[in-house]
Design a protein around this motif. Sequence first.
Motif, PDB file in Angstrom:
ATOM      1  N   UNK A   1       0.854  -1.191   0.000  1.00 36.90           N
ATOM      2  CA  UNK A   1       0.000   0.000   0.000  1.00 36.90           C
ATOM      3  C   UNK A   1       0.885   1.235   0.000  1.00 36.90           C
ATOM      4  N   UNK A   2       0.725   2.080  -1.017  1.00 34.32           N
ATOM      5  CA  UNK A   2       1.523   3.288  -1.134  1.00 34.32           C
ATOM      6  C   UNK A   2       0.597   4.489  -1.302  1.00 34.32           C
ATOM      7  N   UNK A   3       1.140   5.696  -1.059  1.00 34.41           N
ATOM      8  CA  UNK A   3       0.337   6.904  -1.206  1.00 34.41           C
ATOM      9  C   UNK A   3       0.147   7.659   0.087  1.00 34.41           C
ATOM     10  N   UNK A   4       1.126   7.638   0.978  1.00 37.53           N
ATOM     11  CA  UNK A   4       1.136   8.394   2.224  1.00 37.53           C
ATOM     12  C   UNK A   4       0.016   7.972   3.176  1.00 37.53           C
ATOM     13  N   UNK A   5      -0.102   6.664   3.470  1.00 37.36           N
ATOM     14  CA  UNK A   5      -1.095   6.239   4.457  1.00 37.36           C
ATOM     15  C   UNK A   5      -0.536   6.400   5.867  1.00 37.36           C
ATOM     16  N   UNK A   6      -1.441   6.583   6.862  1.00 41.10           N
ATOM     17  CA  UNK A   6      -0.987   6.592   8.248  1.00 41.10           C
ATOM     18  C   UNK A   6      -0.945   5.158   8.769  1.00 41.10           C
ATOM     19  N   UNK A   7      -0.662   4.992  10.062  1.00 37.39           N
ATOM     20  CA  UNK A   7      -0.476   3.650  10.614  1.00 37.39           C
ATOM     21  C   UNK A   7      -1.751   2.824  10.509  1.00 37.39           C
TER      22      UNK A   7
ATOM     23  N   UNK B   1      -1.123  13.710  -0.680  1.00 40.15           N
ATOM     24  CA  UNK B   1      -2.196  14.043   0.266  1.00 40.15           C
ATOM     25  C   UNK B   1      -2.178  13.050   1.424  1.00 40.15           C
ATOM     26  N   UNK B   2      -2.091  13.519   2.684  1.00 37.15           N
ATOM     27  CA  UNK B   2      -2.120  12.578   3.810  1.00 37.15           C
ATOM     28  C   UNK B   2      -3.467  11.871   3.891  1.00 37.15           C
ATOM     29  N   UNK B   3      -3.432  10.565   4.156  1.00 37.85           N
ATOM     30  CA  UNK B   3      -4.656   9.776   4.322  1.00 37.85           C
ATOM     31  C   UNK B   3      -4.653   9.143   5.708  1.00 37.85           C
ATOM     32  N   UNK B   4      -5.811   9.224   6.348  1.00 38.29           N
ATOM     33  CA  UNK B   4      -5.906   8.775   7.723  1.00 38.29           C
ATOM     34  C   UNK B   4      -7.079   7.833   7.891  1.00 38.29           C
ATOM     35  N   UNK B   5      -6.954   6.916   8.844  1.00 35.21           N
ATOM     36  CA  UNK B   5      -8.071   6.106   9.275  1.00 35.21           C
ATOM     37  C   UNK B   5      -8.299   4.872   8.437  1.00 35.21           C
ATOM     38  N   UNK B   6      -9.365   4.147   8.815  1.00 37.14           N
ATOM     39  CA  UNK B   6      -9.675   2.859   8.199  1.00 37.14           C
ATOM     40  C   UNK B   6     -10.825   2.934   7.215  1.00 37.14           C
TER      41      UNK B   6
ATOM     42  N   UNK C   1      -1.832  14.511  16.964  1.00 38.69           N
ATOM     43  CA  UNK C   1      -0.528  14.223  16.367  1.00 38.69           C
ATOM     44  C   UNK C   1      -0.648  13.566  15.003  1.00 38.69           C
ATOM     45  N   UNK C   2      -1.745  12.817  14.769  1.00 40.46           N
ATOM     46  CA  UNK C   2      -1.953  12.200  13.472  1.00 40.46           C
ATOM     47  C   UNK C   2      -3.084  12.891  12.741  1.00 40.46           C
ATOM     48  N   UNK C   3      -4.263  12.284  12.820  1.00 37.29           N
ATOM     49  CA  UNK C   3      -5.438  12.889  12.190  1.00 37.29           C
ATOM     50  C   UNK C   3      -5.902  14.083  13.009  1.00 37.29           C
TER      51      UNK C   3
ATOM     52  N   UNK D   1     -13.677  31.006  12.505  1.00 34.92           N
ATOM     53  CA  UNK D   1     -13.062  29.857  11.840  1.00 34.92           C
ATOM     54  C   UNK D   1     -11.842  29.434  12.639  1.00 34.92           C
ATOM     55  N   UNK D   2     -11.630  28.130  12.748  1.00 35.33           N
ATOM     56  CA  UNK D   2     -10.418  27.583  13.350  1.00 35.33           C
ATOM     57  C   UNK D   2      -9.594  26.954  12.237  1.00 35.33           C
ATOM     58  N   UNK D   3      -8.359  27.380  12.099  1.00 32.77           N
ATOM     59  CA  UNK D   3      -7.445  26.836  11.086  1.00 32.77           C
ATOM     60  C   UNK D   3      -6.276  26.211  11.819  1.00 32.77           C
ATOM     61  N   UNK D   4      -6.078  24.913  11.625  1.00 30.84           N
ATOM     62  CA  UNK D   4      -5.004  24.177  12.288  1.00 30.84           C
ATOM     63  C   UNK D   4      -3.977  23.786  11.244  1.00 30.84           C
ATOM     64  N   UNK D   5      -2.759  24.253  11.442  1.00 31.45           N
ATOM     65  CA  UNK D   5      -1.692  24.006  10.479  1.00 31.45           C
ATOM     66  C   UNK D   5      -0.782  22.872  10.969  1.00 31.45           C
ATOM     67  N   UNK D   6      -0.481  21.980  10.063  1.00 32.51           N
ATOM     68  CA  UNK D   6       0.521  20.951  10.282  1.00 32.51           C
ATOM     69  C   UNK D   6       1.530  21.022   9.145  1.00 32.51           C
ATOM     70  N   UNK D   7       2.614  20.291   9.278  1.00 33.42           N
ATOM     71  CA  UNK D   7       3.676  20.383   8.275  1.00 33.42           C
ATOM     72  C   UNK D   7       3.191  19.964   6.896  1.00 33.42           C
ATOM     73  N   UNK D   8       2.261  18.977   6.853  1.00 31.64           N
ATOM     74  CA  UNK D   8       1.834  18.472   5.544  1.00 31.64           C
ATOM     75  C   UNK D   8       0.342  18.646   5.288  1.00 31.64           C
ATOM     76  N   UNK D   9      -0.348  19.396   6.156  1.00 25.61           N
ATOM     77  CA  UNK D   9      -1.788  19.543   5.962  1.00 25.61           C
ATOM     78  C   UNK D   9      -2.297  20.752   6.741  1.00 25.61           C
ATOM     79  N   UNK D  10      -3.426  21.271   6.297  1.00 31.07           N
ATOM     80  CA  UNK D  10      -4.119  22.366   6.971  1.00 31.07           C
ATOM     81  C   UNK D  10      -5.594  22.010   7.051  1.00 31.07           C
TER      82      UNK D  10
END
Length: 511
Positions: free
Chosen positions: A34-40, A74-79, A288-290, A328-337
């Motif tokens: 599985x490729x494409x920036x999946x989380x754990x 694009x970060x992908x999270x969850x099941x 820390x993740x999603x 509005x609440x905007x939360x910034x992360x290194x690879x996503x907003x």
Amino acid sequence: MGLARTHAMALLGLTGALVEVEADISGQLPGMFLIGLPDAALSEATHRVRTAAANSGCPLTRNRLTINLSPAALPKHGSGFDLAIAVACLAADELISADSVAGVVHIGELALDGRLRPTPGILPAVVAASRLGHTTVMVPAGSADEASLVPDMRVIGVATLRDAAIWHGARLEPIPVDAIVPPADPAEHVEEPDLVDVLGNDDAVLALQIAAAGGHHVFMLGPPGSGKTMLAARLPGLLPDLDAAASLEVSSMRSLSGHALGRALITRPPLEAPHHTATAAAMVGGGSGQIRPGAAARASHGVLFLDEAPEFASSVLDALRQPLESGVIIIHRANATARFPARFQLVMAANPCPCGQYGSTDLDCTCPPSARRRYLARISGPLLDRIDIQLRVTRVTAAQLRLAADEPRRSSATARGRVIDARAAAADRLAGTPWSLNSEVPGPWLRGPQSRLGGSITATLDRALERGGITMRGYDRVLRVAWTIADLDGVQRPGADHVGQALYLRKGMTT
């Protein structure tokens, strides 16, 4: 055997992005990659999918399987990608129709026995799919009612991966299986407390109605037992039902938080009351993740109540300053907003000192003046300056209790009717502008030629500004409250008494 494609949804806040799930079978060596920036959690999907497919009677090929989630950056999270990965793999192995899976968005988590579990965030994911032009979505049977709340969307609810494969053309016999149903949410059956239960504190009851009519923030200062929490819990009952857009947003936020919606959108304003040990991430959102929504985002279009406000960490309280202004609440992360709505009414309650008895007529305060100053100084001046209504609440005496018991009291339903009429008057006056509530109107517009009040009407307010009793922001907020009081009274423009009452509600905590 070859390549097959389908689609899934990735959520960043309430914003959904379409993810193309590609499955390719190549080579003779076994393996599933599985490729494409999946989380754990998503990386573990290969084990869930292979086992679920085998237990559903449609095992995956033993040849090398490569699954790509595109766009790869694009970060992908969850099941929630399990179902899309499974049907793409089955289509690549020509067990089901590749053309059929290509036209459907798949959302759902697989259990090892092949059943599909309800997935958090189904509603915002389906809304995003609809906005991106897709018309058919396949979801777990336990989430089908929630997905069906999106208009003009064909929803296919399946209980198992076997059912999904049969729908896409697999030559299998259906096996009846009980679908996994999300647990009932006990909050759905809680009735809103009624304003008629409040005895005494007429100023505070009126202030709540003004806050509800104009969408104003409130700060109540008073000793323990004065009814601050009781009053705050009744504010949502004074607010009108949510309109269609707000209802969809509140329902999407609730779905994203992991709560089942059932067959109907939420129509009543929410109430969030986090504990004073809440962190900044718990208040505004993060992780820390999603990225998950915090209490302020979940309270959007409703009420955020902070009891014992000075006990909150100063950094947590100050994190609310920007959302109070922007909504509005905007939360910034290194690879996503991630963006979350935050158009809530803030209600804070506090004791006047650490022991709580300062200013009380029946008990003596044991706190030195320095301790009292430090205690209330935990709420910063810039945050307090954003609170429109600041009033002191006192304990009800026995005489007041007997007197109030014999007097007619206004119920929440009656007060809500007044609030609805006042909001309608404000909306008519503000027609053609971006605003509908007095709390949203900017200061320059209030002081402009279209709504400027005469000098004799604002004389008291002008003197307070000249003496430094209020800031320029406070000046504008007093004008907003004055317009709301006028709307409640059914008059077209505020008079001097309305401005004076609004100034009292602004400075009542210090009087």
